[in-house]
Design an enzyme around this catalytic site. Structure first.
Site, short mmCIF file in Angstrom:
data_model
loop_
_atom_site.label_atom_id
_atom_site.label_comp_id
_atom_site.label_asym_id
_atom_site.label_seq_id
_atom_site.Cartn_x
_atom_site.Cartn_y
_atom_site.Cartn_z
N GLU A 149 49.35 66.25 31.84
CA GLU A 149 49.47 67.95 32.02
C GLU A 149 49.26 68.15 30.27
O GLU A 149 48.51 68.65 30.72
CB GLU A 149 50.83 68.08 32.13
CG GLU A 149 51.61 67.80 33.27
CD GLU A 149 52.84 66.49 32.94
OE1 GLU A 149 51.97 65.83 32.51
OE2 GLU A 149 53.45 66.73 34.22
N CYS A 191 57.08 68.62 29.57
CA CYS A 191 55.78 68.70 29.28
C CYS A 191 56.43 70.38 30.60
O CYS A 191 54.87 71.06 30.23
CB CYS A 191 55.21 68.05 31.01
SG CYS A 191 53.64 66.36 30.23
N TRP A 199 42.34 26.51 43.84
CA TRP A 199 42.40 27.29 44.39
C TRP A 199 42.30 26.94 45.60
O TRP A 199 40.84 26.27 45.73
CB TRP A 199 41.93 27.98 44.33
CG TRP A 199 42.29 29.06 42.62
CD1 TRP A 199 41.53 28.55 41.70
CD2 TRP A 199 42.69 30.36 42.22
NE1 TRP A 199 42.00 29.40 40.17
CE2 TRP A 199 42.81 30.31 41.19
CE3 TRP A 199 44.09 30.89 43.24
CZ2 TRP A 199 43.50 31.45 40.12
CZ3 TRP A 199 44.08 31.87 42.57
CH2 TRP A 199 43.97 32.13 41.25
N THR A 203 54.88 24.61 40.37
CA THR A 203 54.41 24.94 39.95
C THR A 203 53.09 24.55 38.85
O THR A 203 52.16 24.13 38.69
CB THR A 203 53.87 26.45 40.07
OG1 THR A 203 54.56 26.57 42.30
CG2 THR A 203 52.56 27.29 40.48
N LEU A 219 47.76 31.62 33.44
CA LEU A 219 48.77 32.37 34.21
C LEU A 219 48.42 33.71 33.29
O LEU A 219 49.05 35.21 33.20
CB LEU A 219 50.28 32.50 33.93
CG LEU A 219 50.79 31.42 34.87
CD1 LEU A 219 51.84 30.98 34.98
CD2 LEU A 219 50.23 30.85 36.30
N SER A 256 65.48 26.59 36.26
CA SER A 256 66.50 26.40 35.63
C SER A 256 66.98 25.40 34.86
O SER A 256 67.91 25.83 34.23
CB SER A 256 67.48 26.38 37.21
OG SER A 256 67.32 25.60 37.96
N GLU A 286 53.68 34.35 42.61
CA GLU A 286 52.56 33.31 42.69
C GLU A 286 52.79 32.52 43.07
O GLU A 286 52.23 30.68 43.45
CB GLU A 286 51.79 33.08 41.77
CG GLU A 286 50.85 34.37 41.29
CD GLU A 286 49.61 34.24 40.80
OE1 GLU A 286 48.81 32.97 40.34
OE2 GLU A 286 48.98 35.52 40.51
N GLY A 293 54.93 28.04 43.59
CA GLY A 293 55.04 28.01 45.61
C GLY A 293 55.75 28.26 46.40
O GLY A 293 57.10 29.89 46.26
#
Lengths: 362, 362
Positions: free
Chosen positions: B46, B78, B164, B190, B198, B217, B289, B291
């Site tokens: 605005e 605003c 990929w 992964t 990444l 973990s 992404e 696994g």
């Protein structure tokens, strides 16, 4: 030629083992007649068009999707009829690879001073006759993989309940595929679990049931399984091992089922032999509806030509029935893929279609 | 309002934790100013529009995709600026669910005899701010599943090679997704296999790296793994068990990595706690992404909001890495699905997108 193609397509799935063919006769820039081949044993497309044109055929141009035949089969040679009617020019979509024709139709016409042009919209003319072309050139039918799958590549949920993983629009599309294939094939495990009728059920229009083919090496299925007892104009064929008891074979035969004993190897029935036998019995196209072991085996043997996969937007989860078993790809270079795939929305699902591409053998 | 929406979209992925907002000022049927919110802490849409309009704002109509704020945050309210500029009429796409605004912006304007219409193109205005809306109303980020899969539902081939499964167009699309999400998340497995950087790598234009989030973990990953060492303006955050050795935590912290110890249960890190912690730290959207174990766990916990799956037309085969592990559906009624999915061709692949639909709990 586009009009001739449209005519030809009216015969798709109905002309086997013949090709579908369309013909259009044009005179002074106007279409004077059209015709298509409706069914094996009945007149070819050219004859329908010539009859419809009558005397207008004289001096006209004929567009025909496939080279006119030059041999006497169930009907007399079209090349003779075309010449006799006084056609001045013939535009041919593709030459006929049938060893009984193979260019002799074109030669015959040219020898009679008829102008012949070949190869017009050839790719499109080929595309409508893939089963015929594969059958006549290789002695094998056109073999199509059909499966309904989840996002995680499963044919069904953990409990393997009978029924479809895909939605109503996909199911209707499958029935339309059944309608245009000569035969439908399943493994005995699929019959044992789903007990399917394997018929064509269209929501609109009258369908034609494909021949039902079941691979059951030990003839383990009960004689009251639905594919054996369903009311249908099409018959059921069973492939089994040569070693199966004669009594079991006779029991199935008494139900009107045709039984074909074939060789076995370590993986079960020799699939190449099964498909060759089908081709010899006039089957030019087979829609294979699984299950996992059959899909995996045909893929491993590099026998699939085409795939129609119906993907439903669900996660069936670990423990669901996989699309493929017994097929392995250690890396990208080893993997079978679809060439220039098409994606077509069917309801909430997507149909994935394409010709199979096999990697070079190491 | 469509023009205001187009303005708002220029800020997608750049305004977090704020919403993206667009504003257009119209006077005598002509657009006199436009503006959009570019980044948290900078002026709202605005204000940009009012500054650009100058004295023309007096007596004009403002179209704004989200209710003007009425509180002093990093910038003044605003609503006051709109009233002060003499705007006569405000058309609002959607009211702001932020408890600090929640209708007070609209009330303030109406009290000053400014005409206010709300709910114009509300669905479209909502759709561009799903991360903001989820974050502000639930205290959790918008959680998106991203995976490249084969026709048979595998993330990769048998040998689990890095790289990929999908084609170049899909990969480019993934980088565009990374560009508009606050954070990207992967499991430690992964990282161990793929060692991905990444980051956002666009073929055209400058991308912005998302925060890299790794669930590990036991803090098992080597400190020289690429997500810890890659050159990037974005930081890397690691979630681990509370029981992890202090020494390991400090080693990672010395690399500039933020370490978040959270509770564990029988399945590993408590995911709800992980995502709540992310939201508290200003993360409104996470692109996960994989696994397989991470996708399966988030799906099982019903935490996914949306999915972007890239399907490549290949068969990865038995022994390939599955899309999901640890998620089960015994039958259709148990299965998670995508609601009104969209299918978008990306090269030879297809992108399947949609909001997750969870079955009723039994």
């Amino acid at each position: 030629m586009r009009l001739a193609l449209r005519e030809a397509k009216k015969g798709i799935g109905r002309t086997s083992p013949n090709p579908c063919v369309g013909a259009v006769i044009v005179k002074n820039g106007e279409v004077v007649a059209k015709g298509y081949h409706k069914k094996a044993g009945t007149p070819h497309a050219e004859i329908h068009a010539l009859r419809s044109a009558g005397s207008a055929a004289s001096g006209a141009t004929m567009y025909v999707t496939l080279e006119p035949c030059n041999h006497t089969g169930k009907t007399p040679p079209c090349s003779h009829a075309v010449a006799a009617a006084g056609i001045a020019r013939v535009i041919v979509g593709m030459e006929d690879p049938n060893p009984l024709v193979d260019g002799t139709g074109v030669t015959y016409l040219r020898e009679r001073n008829i102008e012949v042009v070949t190869g017009v919209l050839e790719d499109e003319c080929r595309a409508i006759n893939r089963p015929f072309l594969k059958h006549i050139t290789t002695g094998l039918p056109w073999i199509v993989m059909k499966a309904g799958i989840s996002l995680d590549g499963k044919l069904n949920y953990q409990q393997g309940e009978s029924g479809w993983i895909t939605g109503a629009t996909s199911v209707e599309t499958v029935h339309r595929l059944r309608n245009i294939h000569d035969a439908i094939m399943v493994g005995h495990h699929t019959v044992a679990i789903d007990n399917p009728s394997l018929t064509t059920r269209l929501t609109r229009g009258k369908g034609r049931d494909p021949i039902r083919i079941i691979l059951d090496s030990a003839l383990s299925l009960a004689p009251d399984a639905r594919p054996f007892t369903v009311e249908s104009p099409a018959s059921t064929w069973v492939f089994c091992a040569e070693t199966v008891e004669e009594k079991k074979v006779r029991q199935l035969q008494s139900l009107g089922v045709r039984v074909f004993p074939v060789s076995c190897d370590a993986n079960g029935l020799v699939l190449h032999q099964v498909f060759r036998c089908l081709a010899e019995n006039g089957v030019t196209s087979v829609l294979v509806e699984g299950g996992a072991a059959l899909h995996g085996a045909i893929l491993r043997e590099r026998l699939y030509d085409y795939a129609n996969l119906f993907l439903a937007p669900v996660f069936a989860g670990e423990g669901g029935i996989p699309l493929l078993s017994g097929y392995f790809a250690s890396c990208k270079e080893d993997a079978v893929s679809l060439q220039t795939p098409t994606y077509t929305r069917t309801g909430d699902d997507v149909m994935i279609s394409g010709c199979l591409h096999y990697p070079a053998k190491k």
